[in-house]
Design a protein around this motif. Structure first.
Motif, PDB file in Angstrom:
ATOM      1  N   ASP A 307       2.133  -6.157  15.716  1.00  0.00           N
ATOM      2  CA  ASP A 307       2.358  -7.164  16.758  1.00  0.00           C
ATOM      3  C   ASP A 307       1.955  -8.561  16.296  1.00  0.00           C
ATOM      4  O   ASP A 307       2.632  -9.548  16.602  1.00  0.00           O
ATOM      5  CB  ASP A 307       1.571  -6.792  18.025  1.00  0.00           C
ATOM      6  CG  ASP A 307       2.134  -5.563  18.720  1.00  0.00           C
ATOM      7  OD1 ASP A 307       3.313  -5.241  18.476  1.00  0.00           O
ATOM      8  OD2 ASP A 307       1.395  -4.925  19.485  1.00  0.00           O
ATOM      9  N   SER A 308       0.838  -8.633  15.559  1.00  0.00           N
ATOM     10  CA  SER A 308       0.382  -9.955  15.111  1.00  0.00           C
ATOM     11  C   SER A 308       0.949 -10.330  13.752  1.00  0.00           C
ATOM     12  O   SER A 308       1.354 -11.479  13.535  1.00  0.00           O
ATOM     13  CB  SER A 308      -1.145  -9.998  15.082  1.00  0.00           C
ATOM     14  OG  SER A 308      -1.642  -9.028  14.169  1.00  0.00           O
ATOM     15  N   ARG A 309       0.986  -9.375  12.832  1.00  0.00           N
ATOM     16  CA  ARG A 309       1.409  -9.696  11.459  1.00  0.00           C
ATOM     17  C   ARG A 309       2.887 -10.062  11.363  1.00  0.00           C
ATOM     18  O   ARG A 309       3.288 -10.845  10.510  1.00  0.00           O
ATOM     19  CB  ARG A 309       1.116  -8.519  10.525  1.00  0.00           C
ATOM     20  CG  ARG A 309      -0.365  -8.188  10.412  1.00  0.00           C
ATOM     21  CD  ARG A 309      -1.143  -9.313   9.727  1.00  0.00           C
ATOM     22  NE  ARG A 309      -2.549  -8.951   9.611  1.00  0.00           N
ATOM     23  CZ  ARG A 309      -3.512  -9.424  10.385  1.00  0.00           C
ATOM     24  NH1 ARG A 309      -3.202 -10.303  11.356  1.00  0.00           N
ATOM     25  NH2 ARG A 309      -4.763  -9.047  10.230  1.00  0.00           N
ATOM     26  N   LEU A 328      11.755  -8.818   2.810  1.00  0.00           N
ATOM     27  CA  LEU A 328      10.324  -8.951   2.532  1.00  0.00           C
ATOM     28  C   LEU A 328       9.758  -7.651   1.975  1.00  0.00           C
ATOM     29  O   LEU A 328       8.993  -7.667   1.002  1.00  0.00           O
ATOM     30  CB  LEU A 328       9.580  -9.361   3.808  1.00  0.00           C
ATOM     31  CG  LEU A 328       8.055  -9.486   3.683  1.00  0.00           C
ATOM     32  CD1 LEU A 328       7.672 -10.468   2.568  1.00  0.00           C
ATOM     33  CD2 LEU A 328       7.445  -9.921   5.011  1.00  0.00           C
ATOM     34  N   LEU A 329      10.135  -6.514   2.555  1.00  0.00           N
ATOM     35  CA  LEU A 329       9.622  -5.235   2.050  1.00  0.00           C
ATOM     36  C   LEU A 329      10.085  -4.997   0.616  1.00  0.00           C
ATOM     37  O   LEU A 329       9.289  -4.572  -0.230  1.00  0.00           O
ATOM     38  CB  LEU A 329      10.079  -4.087   2.958  1.00  0.00           C
ATOM     39  CG  LEU A 329       9.661  -2.692   2.499  1.00  0.00           C
ATOM     40  CD1 LEU A 329       8.147  -2.590   2.357  1.00  0.00           C
ATOM     41  CD2 LEU A 329      10.173  -1.628   3.475  1.00  0.00           C
ATOM     42  N   SER A 330      11.332  -5.286   0.344  1.00  0.00           N
ATOM     43  CA  SER A 330      11.834  -5.092  -1.017  1.00  0.00           C
ATOM     44  C   SER A 330      11.107  -5.997  -2.010  1.00  0.00           C
ATOM     45  O   SER A 330      10.781  -5.586  -3.124  1.00  0.00           O
ATOM     46  CB  SER A 330      13.342  -5.342  -1.063  1.00  0.00           C
ATOM     47  OG  SER A 330      13.864  -5.020  -2.331  1.00  0.00           O
ATOM     48  N   LEU A 331      10.820  -7.218  -1.601  1.00  0.00           N
ATOM     49  CA  LEU A 331      10.079  -8.141  -2.465  1.00  0.00           C
ATOM     50  C   LEU A 331       8.658  -7.633  -2.707  1.00  0.00           C
ATOM     51  O   LEU A 331       8.140  -7.666  -3.824  1.00  0.00           O
ATOM     52  CB  LEU A 331      10.048  -9.529  -1.843  1.00  0.00           C
ATOM     53  CG  LEU A 331      11.350 -10.345  -1.941  1.00  0.00           C
ATOM     54  CD1 LEU A 331      11.338 -11.510  -0.970  1.00  0.00           C
ATOM     55  CD2 LEU A 331      11.554 -10.861  -3.384  1.00  0.00           C
ATOM     56  N   LEU A 332       8.015  -7.178  -1.657  1.00  0.00           N
ATOM     57  CA  LEU A 332       6.649  -6.662  -1.796  1.00  0.00           C
ATOM     58  C   LEU A 332       6.620  -5.443  -2.717  1.00  0.00           C
ATOM     59  O   LEU A 332       5.697  -5.279  -3.530  1.00  0.00           O
ATOM     60  CB  LEU A 332       6.087  -6.297  -0.420  1.00  0.00           C
ATOM     61  CG  LEU A 332       5.795  -7.484   0.515  1.00  0.00           C
ATOM     62  CD1 LEU A 332       5.582  -7.003   1.944  1.00  0.00           C
ATOM     63  CD2 LEU A 332       4.567  -8.259   0.027  1.00  0.00           C
ATOM     64  N   GLU A 333       7.611  -4.567  -2.592  1.00  0.00           N
ATOM     65  CA  GLU A 333       7.657  -3.356  -3.413  1.00  0.00           C
ATOM     66  C   GLU A 333       7.997  -3.658  -4.868  1.00  0.00           C
ATOM     67  O   GLU A 333       7.695  -2.855  -5.757  1.00  0.00           O
ATOM     68  CB  GLU A 333       8.690  -2.371  -2.846  1.00  0.00           C
ATOM     69  CG  GLU A 333       8.290  -1.773  -1.509  1.00  0.00           C
ATOM     70  CD  GLU A 333       9.375  -0.887  -0.913  1.00  0.00           C
ATOM     71  OE1 GLU A 333       9.024   0.019  -0.143  1.00  0.00           O
ATOM     72  OE2 GLU A 333      10.568  -1.106  -1.211  1.00  0.00           O
ATOM     73  N   ASN A 334       8.584  -4.831  -5.109  1.00  0.00           N
ATOM     74  CA  ASN A 334       8.985  -5.191  -6.468  1.00  0.00           C
ATOM     75  C   ASN A 334       8.253  -6.419  -7.001  1.00  0.00           C
ATOM     76  O   ASN A 334       8.757  -7.130  -7.873  1.00  0.00           O
ATOM     77  CB  ASN A 334      10.507  -5.436  -6.506  1.00  0.00           C
ATOM     78  CG  ASN A 334      11.299  -4.159  -6.306  1.00  0.00           C
ATOM     79  OD1 ASN A 334      11.473  -3.372  -7.224  1.00  0.00           O
ATOM     80  ND2 ASN A 334      11.785  -3.955  -5.075  1.00  0.00           N
ATOM     81  N   ARG A 371      -4.324  -9.083   0.152  1.00  0.00           N
ATOM     82  CA  ARG A 371      -4.670  -8.160   1.233  1.00  0.00           C
ATOM     83  C   ARG A 371      -3.664  -8.249   2.376  1.00  0.00           C
ATOM     84  O   ARG A 371      -3.282  -7.234   2.962  1.00  0.00           O
ATOM     85  CB  ARG A 371      -6.081  -8.448   1.735  1.00  0.00           C
ATOM     86  CG  ARG A 371      -7.164  -8.029   0.756  1.00  0.00           C
ATOM     87  CD  ARG A 371      -8.541  -8.410   1.251  1.00  0.00           C
ATOM     88  NE  ARG A 371      -8.678  -9.857   1.371  1.00  0.00           N
ATOM     89  CZ  ARG A 371      -9.786 -10.481   1.757  1.00  0.00           C
ATOM     90  NH1 ARG A 371     -10.863  -9.774   2.085  1.00  0.00           N
ATOM     91  NH2 ARG A 371      -9.838 -11.790   1.829  1.00  0.00           N
ATOM     92  N   ARG A 372      -3.234  -9.474   2.703  1.00  0.00           N
ATOM     93  CA  ARG A 372      -2.248  -9.628   3.775  1.00  0.00           C
ATOM     94  C   ARG A 372      -0.902  -9.038   3.352  1.00  0.00           C
ATOM     95  O   ARG A 372      -0.209  -8.412   4.153  1.00  0.00           O
ATOM     96  CB  ARG A 372      -2.091 -11.110   4.125  1.00  0.00           C
ATOM     97  CG  ARG A 372      -1.271 -11.348   5.357  1.00  0.00           C
ATOM     98  CD  ARG A 372      -1.990 -10.907   6.626  1.00  0.00           C
ATOM     99  NE  ARG A 372      -2.930 -11.932   7.057  1.00  0.00           N
ATOM    100  CZ  ARG A 372      -4.177 -11.675   7.436  1.00  0.00           C
ATOM    101  NH1 ARG A 372      -4.631 -10.436   7.416  1.00  0.00           N
ATOM    102  NH2 ARG A 372      -4.977 -12.628   7.835  1.00  0.00           N
ATOM    103  N   CYS A 373      -0.563  -9.173   2.078  1.00  0.00           N
ATOM    104  CA  CYS A 373       0.692  -8.593   1.576  1.00  0.00           C
ATOM    105  C   CYS A 373       0.659  -7.063   1.666  1.00  0.00           C
ATOM    106  O   CYS A 373       1.665  -6.420   1.995  1.00  0.00           O
ATOM    107  CB  CYS A 373       0.949  -9.028   0.129  1.00  0.00           C
ATOM    108  SG  CYS A 373       1.515 -10.746  -0.023  1.00  0.00           S
ATOM    109  N   LEU A 374      -0.505  -6.490   1.366  1.00  0.00           N
ATOM    110  CA  LEU A 374      -0.635  -5.030   1.465  1.00  0.00           C
ATOM    111  C   LEU A 374      -0.445  -4.587   2.921  1.00  0.00           C
ATOM    112  O   LEU A 374       0.248  -3.601   3.192  1.00  0.00           O
ATOM    113  CB  LEU A 374      -2.002  -4.588   0.953  1.00  0.00           C
ATOM    114  CG  LEU A 374      -2.303  -3.081   1.053  1.00  0.00           C
ATOM    115  CD1 LEU A 374      -1.288  -2.273   0.261  1.00  0.00           C
ATOM    116  CD2 LEU A 374      -3.724  -2.789   0.566  1.00  0.00           C
TER     117      LEU A 374
END
Length: 389
Positions: A307-309, A328-334, A371-374
């Motif tokens: 809700d916040s993130r 964003l998820l694809s970028l984080l995973e790669n 940490r926020r990216c995780l």
């Protein structure tokens, strides 16, 4: 092995209404029979013995009411008594002596009860015939169970192996596991992996044929098996052969003493597969899905965090928000590699870079904080219908 069947004729000849009149007296009859059997205070545990007497009398009354239906169930109970005697090394003659004493005491109890209920002599004779037929058949079933177990039949071996599996997956200590493994003729391996199974909707439940070293229990509500030396040759082919009829989930490889832990994680992954969160077309290996398992262990907390993130996406249209969340998820995973992310999304890297700039405007410094990216990756993976990998 042949054994005498219960002669149901005496039971069928006894008036049905008599059983209804006898049942309320079962407690008093059990007390009389207990007093007749136990001559010294230390001879038996009175409470446990009385419970057994009550059950035995109830079985007899069940046979009086419907012998054809009641006997198969009762016979199996007494076969199990024989099997347990063999497992514990008890003497079968000990049981025969006890049954002879019980037969005499039971007859005295039944005749006294018959007098109380004013039963005629002909019906009393039928009760006698029924009681002795019952005792003969019970003795035969106990003996059959005993001999089957002692002879090491395939059925007995299967029971030993199921008992071993339940010991391994329960609270059995090393000594209990060693004893159960010896009884089952199962060489204790260095490592094992538990496998949780669930039948596919379009297939019947049919236990598969598996090598003898694999312990199986398909009688459970949640079928499972235990795979020794899971990294050994042929294990992958063995598990893949089950896929047509079963969803197959392999827990972590662990020492034998931690088999229950392996099964726990396999069942966690199976639950996610049944929810569509993990694809089940191939063998599911829990160690390939650690992030997904960790995420869904804290599903409620992650939903609250979302809700916040993910608040920066709220001002966008649903289509825009979904597209940017996926990017964003694809970028984080790669590791923010636009080329790799583009390959995953099947779009040009330049399109990914354009979207990344938009994401940076929305999320600001959060995308520079590991940490926020995780957190964001965990949230986005949880919200995706079927996580990658």
């Amino acid at each position: 092995m042949t054994r005498p069947e219960l002669d149901t004729r005496p039971f069928a000849a006894i008036p049905r209404d008599l059983v209804a009149r006898m049942r309320p007296w079962v407690g008093a009859a059990a007390d009389d029979l207990l007093a007749d059997l136990v001559t010294e205070p230390d001879e038996a545990d009175a409470v446990q013995l009385r419970t057994g007497i009550v059950e035995g009398l109830k079985h007899f009354y069940d046979l009086l009411e419907d012998p054809a239906r009641a006997w198969p169930r009762i016979a199996e109970l007494y076969r199990e008594v024989g099997r347990e005697m063999a497992i514990r090394g008890r003497d079968l003659e000990e049981m025969h002596r006890a049954m002879r004493r019980a037969a005499r005491a039971t007859w005295r109890t039944l005749t006294a009860l018959a007098e109380t209920l004013e039963v005629d002599r002909r019906t009393l004779g039928l009760i006698a015939d029924a009681q002795f037929a019952y005792m003969d058949a019970v003795a035969a079933e106990v003996g059959h169970g005993y001999e089957t177990e002692a002879a090491g039949s395939e059925e007995a071996v299967h029971r030993h192996r199921v008992r071993l599996l339940r010991t391994l997956l329960g609270d059995g200590d090393a000594a209990e596991v060693a004893a159960a493994a010896k009884d089952a003729g199962w060489p204790v391996p260095r490592t094992v992996a538990a496998v949780a199974l669930h039948p596919r909707e379009d297939a019947g439940v049919r236990p598969p044929a598996l090598p003898r070293e694999v312990l199986v229990d398909f009688a459970r509500a949640e079928p499972c098996l235990l795979l020794p030396d899971p990294e050994g040759p042929g294990r992958d082919r063995l598990l893949e052969s089950l896929l047509r009829e079963w969803t197959v989930v392999v827990g972590p490889t662990v020492p034998v003493g931690r088999a229950a832990e392996s099964l726990r994680w396999a069942r966690e992954a199976l639950a996610l597969a049944r929810r569509g969160r993990i694809g089940d077309e191939e063998v599911i290996r829990t160690m390939d899905h650690v992030p997904t398992l960790v995420i869904f262990m804290a599903e409620d907390l992650i939903e609250h965090a979302a809700d916040s993130r993910l608040a920066p996406l709220r001002g966008l249209s649903p289509v825009q928000a979904d597209r940017l969340a996926e990017t964003l998820l694809s970028l984080l995973e790669n590791n923010f590699n636009a080329t790799e992310a583009g390959n995953r999304l099947h779009v040009h890297p330049q399109t990914v870079r354009y979207r990344l700039r938009h994401l940076e405007e929305l999320f600001g410094d959060d995308l520079q904080d590991p940490r926020r990216c995780l957190e964001l990756e965990m949230i986005l993976r949880a919200r995706r219908e079927v996580p990658a990998g």
